[in-house]
Design a protein around this motif. Structure first.
Motif, PDB file in Angstrom:
ATOM      1  N   TRP A 217      13.389 -18.235  -3.559  1.00 32.50           N
ATOM      2  CA  TRP A 217      14.186 -18.308  -2.340  1.00 32.50           C
ATOM      3  C   TRP A 217      15.443 -17.458  -2.472  1.00 32.50           C
ATOM      4  O   TRP A 217      16.162 -17.520  -3.468  1.00 32.50           O
ATOM      5  CB  TRP A 217      14.537 -19.771  -2.116  1.00 32.50           C
ATOM      6  N   LEU A 218      15.755 -16.649  -1.439  1.00 27.35           N
ATOM      7  CA  LEU A 218      16.922 -15.777  -1.423  1.00 27.35           C
ATOM      8  C   LEU A 218      17.814 -16.091  -0.226  1.00 27.35           C
ATOM      9  O   LEU A 218      17.332 -16.514   0.824  1.00 27.35           O
ATOM     10  CB  LEU A 218      16.483 -14.305  -1.368  1.00 27.35           C
ATOM     11  N   PRO A 219      19.140 -15.888  -0.366  1.00 26.33           N
ATOM     12  CA  PRO A 219      20.062 -16.175   0.741  1.00 26.33           C
ATOM     13  C   PRO A 219      19.746 -15.336   1.979  1.00 26.33           C
ATOM     14  O   PRO A 219      19.454 -14.141   1.874  1.00 26.33           O
ATOM     15  CB  PRO A 219      21.433 -15.804   0.171  1.00 26.33           C
ATOM     16  N   THR A 220      19.831 -15.954   3.141  1.00 26.55           N
ATOM     17  CA  THR A 220      19.592 -15.242   4.399  1.00 26.55           C
ATOM     18  C   THR A 220      20.548 -14.070   4.555  1.00 26.55           C
ATOM     19  O   THR A 220      20.162 -12.976   4.978  1.00 26.55           O
ATOM     20  CB  THR A 220      19.756 -16.215   5.586  1.00 26.55           C
ATOM     21  N   GLU A 221      21.838 -14.267   4.206  1.00 22.31           N
ATOM     22  CA  GLU A 221      22.835 -13.201   4.342  1.00 22.31           C
ATOM     23  C   GLU A 221      22.488 -12.003   3.463  1.00 22.31           C
ATOM     24  O   GLU A 221      22.738 -10.858   3.822  1.00 22.31           O
ATOM     25  CB  GLU A 221      24.230 -13.715   3.969  1.00 22.31           C
ATOM     26  N   MET A 222      21.906 -12.274   2.295  1.00 23.59           N
ATOM     27  CA  MET A 222      21.509 -11.193   1.401  1.00 23.59           C
ATOM     28  C   MET A 222      20.384 -10.377   2.022  1.00 23.59           C
ATOM     29  O   MET A 222      20.377  -9.139   1.948  1.00 23.59           O
ATOM     30  CB  MET A 222      21.073 -11.756   0.041  1.00 23.59           C
ATOM     31  N   ILE A 223      19.431 -11.058   2.650  1.00 23.57           N
ATOM     32  CA  ILE A 223      18.313 -10.366   3.284  1.00 23.57           C
ATOM     33  C   ILE A 223      18.802  -9.540   4.470  1.00 23.57           C
ATOM     34  O   ILE A 223      18.350  -8.409   4.695  1.00 23.57           O
ATOM     35  CB  ILE A 223      17.241 -11.379   3.739  1.00 23.57           C
ATOM     36  N   GLU A 224      19.733 -10.059   5.229  1.00 21.46           N
ATOM     37  CA  GLU A 224      20.226  -9.362   6.418  1.00 21.46           C
ATOM     38  C   GLU A 224      21.149  -8.198   6.077  1.00 21.46           C
ATOM     39  O   GLU A 224      21.087  -7.137   6.705  1.00 21.46           O
ATOM     40  CB  GLU A 224      20.971 -10.347   7.318  1.00 21.46           C
ATOM     41  N   ASN A 225      22.030  -8.398   5.078  1.00 20.77           N
ATOM     42  CA  ASN A 225      23.102  -7.435   4.832  1.00 20.77           C
ATOM     43  C   ASN A 225      22.896  -6.560   3.606  1.00 20.77           C
ATOM     44  O   ASN A 225      23.680  -5.652   3.356  1.00 20.77           O
ATOM     45  CB  ASN A 225      24.441  -8.177   4.672  1.00 20.77           C
ATOM     46  N   GLY A 226      21.850  -6.839   2.825  1.00 20.66           N
ATOM     47  CA  GLY A 226      21.666  -6.107   1.587  1.00 20.66           C
ATOM     48  C   GLY A 226      22.228  -6.906   0.422  1.00 20.66           C
ATOM     49  O   GLY A 226      22.958  -7.879   0.603  1.00 20.66           O
ATOM     50  N   SER A 227      21.898  -6.473  -0.789  1.00 22.25           N
ATOM     51  CA  SER A 227      22.238  -7.287  -1.957  1.00 22.25           C
ATOM     52  C   SER A 227      23.175  -6.578  -2.922  1.00 22.25           C
ATOM     53  O   SER A 227      22.955  -6.572  -4.128  1.00 22.25           O
ATOM     54  CB  SER A 227      20.956  -7.704  -2.695  1.00 22.25           C
ATOM     55  N   GLU A 228      24.217  -5.951  -2.397  1.00 22.39           N
ATOM     56  CA  GLU A 228      25.215  -5.345  -3.278  1.00 22.39           C
ATOM     57  C   GLU A 228      25.854  -6.453  -4.114  1.00 22.39           C
ATOM     58  O   GLU A 228      26.284  -7.476  -3.576  1.00 22.39           O
ATOM     59  CB  GLU A 228      26.265  -4.609  -2.462  1.00 22.39           C
ATOM     60  N   ILE A 229      25.938  -6.243  -5.427  1.00 24.56           N
ATOM     61  CA  ILE A 229      26.363  -7.348  -6.294  1.00 24.56           C
ATOM     62  C   ILE A 229      27.359  -6.905  -7.358  1.00 24.56           C
ATOM     63  O   ILE A 229      27.480  -5.727  -7.688  1.00 24.56           O
ATOM     64  CB  ILE A 229      25.160  -7.993  -7.001  1.00 24.56           C
ATOM     65  N   ILE A 230      28.091  -7.882  -7.871  1.00 22.11           N
ATOM     66  CA  ILE A 230      28.900  -7.739  -9.080  1.00 22.11           C
ATOM     67  C   ILE A 230      28.337  -8.739 -10.076  1.00 22.11           C
ATOM     68  O   ILE A 230      28.238  -9.935  -9.779  1.00 22.11           O
ATOM     69  CB  ILE A 230      30.383  -8.023  -8.813  1.00 22.11           C
ATOM     70  N   SER A 231      27.940  -8.279 -11.246  1.00 23.54           N
ATOM     71  CA  SER A 231      27.365  -9.156 -12.256  1.00 23.54           C
ATOM     72  C   SER A 231      28.433  -9.661 -13.208  1.00 23.54           C
ATOM     73  O   SER A 231      29.338  -8.917 -13.597  1.00 23.54           O
ATOM     74  CB  SER A 231      26.286  -8.415 -13.058  1.00 23.54           C
TER      75      SER A 231
ATOM     76  N   SER B 287      23.988  -3.074 -10.354  1.00 23.41           N
ATOM     77  CA  SER B 287      25.197  -3.756  -9.911  1.00 23.41           C
ATOM     78  C   SER B 287      26.241  -2.741  -9.454  1.00 23.41           C
ATOM     79  O   SER B 287      26.322  -1.632  -9.990  1.00 23.41           O
ATOM     80  CB  SER B 287      25.783  -4.604 -11.042  1.00 23.41           C
ATOM     81  N   SER B 288      27.060  -3.151  -8.493  1.00 25.23           N
ATOM     82  CA  SER B 288      28.167  -2.300  -8.059  1.00 25.23           C
ATOM     83  C   SER B 288      29.302  -2.324  -9.070  1.00 25.23           C
ATOM     84  O   SER B 288      30.117  -1.404  -9.124  1.00 25.23           O
ATOM     85  CB  SER B 288      28.682  -2.762  -6.695  1.00 25.23           C
TER      86      SER B 288
END
Length: 419
Positions: free
Chosen positions: A98-112, A227-228
């Motif tokens: 399961w993945l967050p809805t916001e991540m699916i809509e907006n993309g998954s730019e991340i800081i690890s 990761s960004s």
């Protein structure tokens, strides 16, 4: 809405969000107590969790048609083909997590966020999110622990884990226990959002045992590469020079069982080798935790603490009061720590390694805006706990600095800078 690339924080596979699968949200049961929408099995889910015939909710492909292919997905609620229940729950097409809805809509730019053995990384991430929720409004930042968990294991949800540990640390004032190396590694996902710009990013933290640090670096290298930015937590008390001085003061054993900096260096070199040169284009924060031990024992450690303390008062981040990031202070603190890395702490290799993140290779220049690395000194607790892990009070020190600096470096968030 144009399609976006998603990098799954579970299996590290990249996919277009038009490929994400829907999953039924129905919890309805019949008179016999059975789910009206039958649970199913998935080879991908079994493979990821090393199980056999594990039950998950029904999944199906998007029903977008020609309009979705031409104009991009809309991710409206769709009816489950099995039971007719409308759902907006999404899963990775590769591992069925399961993945967050916001991540699916907006993309998954991340800081690890990763950490070396005994670095106190769990205490750090709890303190960081606690402070963001308390002071983030100063810079128009909101942080939301996501309610993502393995099917049937709600206790693993980031929101629930954070709430439990936040209460233990800040209400009960008890240090969080060392992570077991036998637990399943499930990413904690925090959604960081700035309403004024509409910009989102995700903090992804792996609460894994420190002893697995070498393995983590190798297994998550693909994710870290994408990761960004990266926040690496290092244990200040594992520095031999610091440990020796504290032992003379009767403060032995405060660092726990830590990896040597040679071992950490090996892991980082593996990370660099496997991730390639593209990692050098991303901001990288080297964060020394438990830095209160340095500040409180500065004289014995021959540490120039003027930038960290006035009298007995530790100088915290300026943006907590002003809402402005003091880059000059960030640069000076980084320089002071880097000087000690090379001159007193005898871990100069770490400093040379960090230079790989500077656009001007091999040259220290903290004021160069292209400099892609910084050293930070933080404390999740603010003071050392007693022998039972209890604290009189919990006062986090500069825990937000690495994150706010990375957001500034990314350039997409509106981070006011002190003139």
């Amino acid at each position: 809405m144009a399609s976006k690339k998603i990098l799954c924080p579970y299996c590290f596979n990249e996919f277009d969000n038009t490929q994400v699968l829907y999953q039924c949200e129905s919890e309805e049961r019949d008179n016999e107590g059975e789910y009206r929408c039958r649970r199913v099995t998935s080879e991908q889910y079994d493979r990821y969790w090393h199980g056999e015939d594990l039950l998950i909710r029904n999944v199906w492909e998007q029903k977008g048609g020609l309009k979705a292919r031409l104009f991009g997905p809309k991710f409206d609620a769709q009816k489950c083909p099995e039971c007719g229940y409308k759902s907006r729950r999404f899963v990775c097409p590769h591992c069925m997590n399961w993945l967050p809805t916001e991540m699916i809509e907006n993309g998954s730019e991340i800081i690890s966020v990763i950490g070396s053995p005994s670095s106190g990384k769990t205490n750090y991430i709890i303190a960081l999110i606690h402070q963001l929720r308390k002071y983030g409004y100063k810079m128009d930042l909101q942080v939301i622990p996501t309610q993502i968990y393995r099917d049937g294991h709600k206790e693993e949800a980031t929101h629930n884990l954070f709430k439990k540990m936040d209460e233990q640390l800040f209400t009960q004032k008890t240090v969080l226990q060392k992570t077991s190396d036998k637990k399943t590694d499930i990413p904690w996902i925090f959604h960081l959002y700035q309403p004024s710009t509409g910009k989102s990013i995700y903090l992804v933290f792996y609460d894994t045992a420190g002893e697995k640090f070498q393995i983590d670096i190798k297994n998550t290298v693909k994710y870290l590469k994408e990761s960004s930015g990266v926040i690496l937590i290092l244990d200040t008390l594992s520095i031999d020079f610091v440990q020796d001085i504290l032992k003379k003061k009767g403060l032995a054993g405060l660092g726990g069982t830590s990896a040597s900096y040679e071992e950490i260096q090996t892991a980082l070199n593996n990370f660099k080798t496997e991730s390639g040169t593209s990692i050098e284009d991303k901001p990288f924060a080297f964060v020394f935790s438990k830095f209160d031990a340095i500040i409180d024992n500065a004289k014995d450690l021959d540490f120039a603490a003027d930038e960290f303390i006035t009298g007995e008062r530790k100088l915290d981040s300026t943006f907590i009061k002003t809402g402005q990031l003091d880059l000059g202070k960030i640069n000076t603190i980084s320089e002071v720590i880097e000087d000690n890395i090379e001159d007193n702490w005898d871990i100069g290799a770490l400093g040379h390694y960090a230079l790989n993140w500077s656009h001007k290779k091999g040259v220290r220049d903290s004021n160069n805006p292209d400099n892609n690395y910084k050293f930070f000194g933080v404390s999740a607790l603010g003071s050392m706990p007693d022998e039972n892990g209890n604290l009189e009070k919990v006062v986090p020190y500069r825990v937000m600095d690495p994150l706010i600096w990375i957001l500034h470096k990314l350039g997409q968030f509106d981070i006011p800078i002190k003139k």
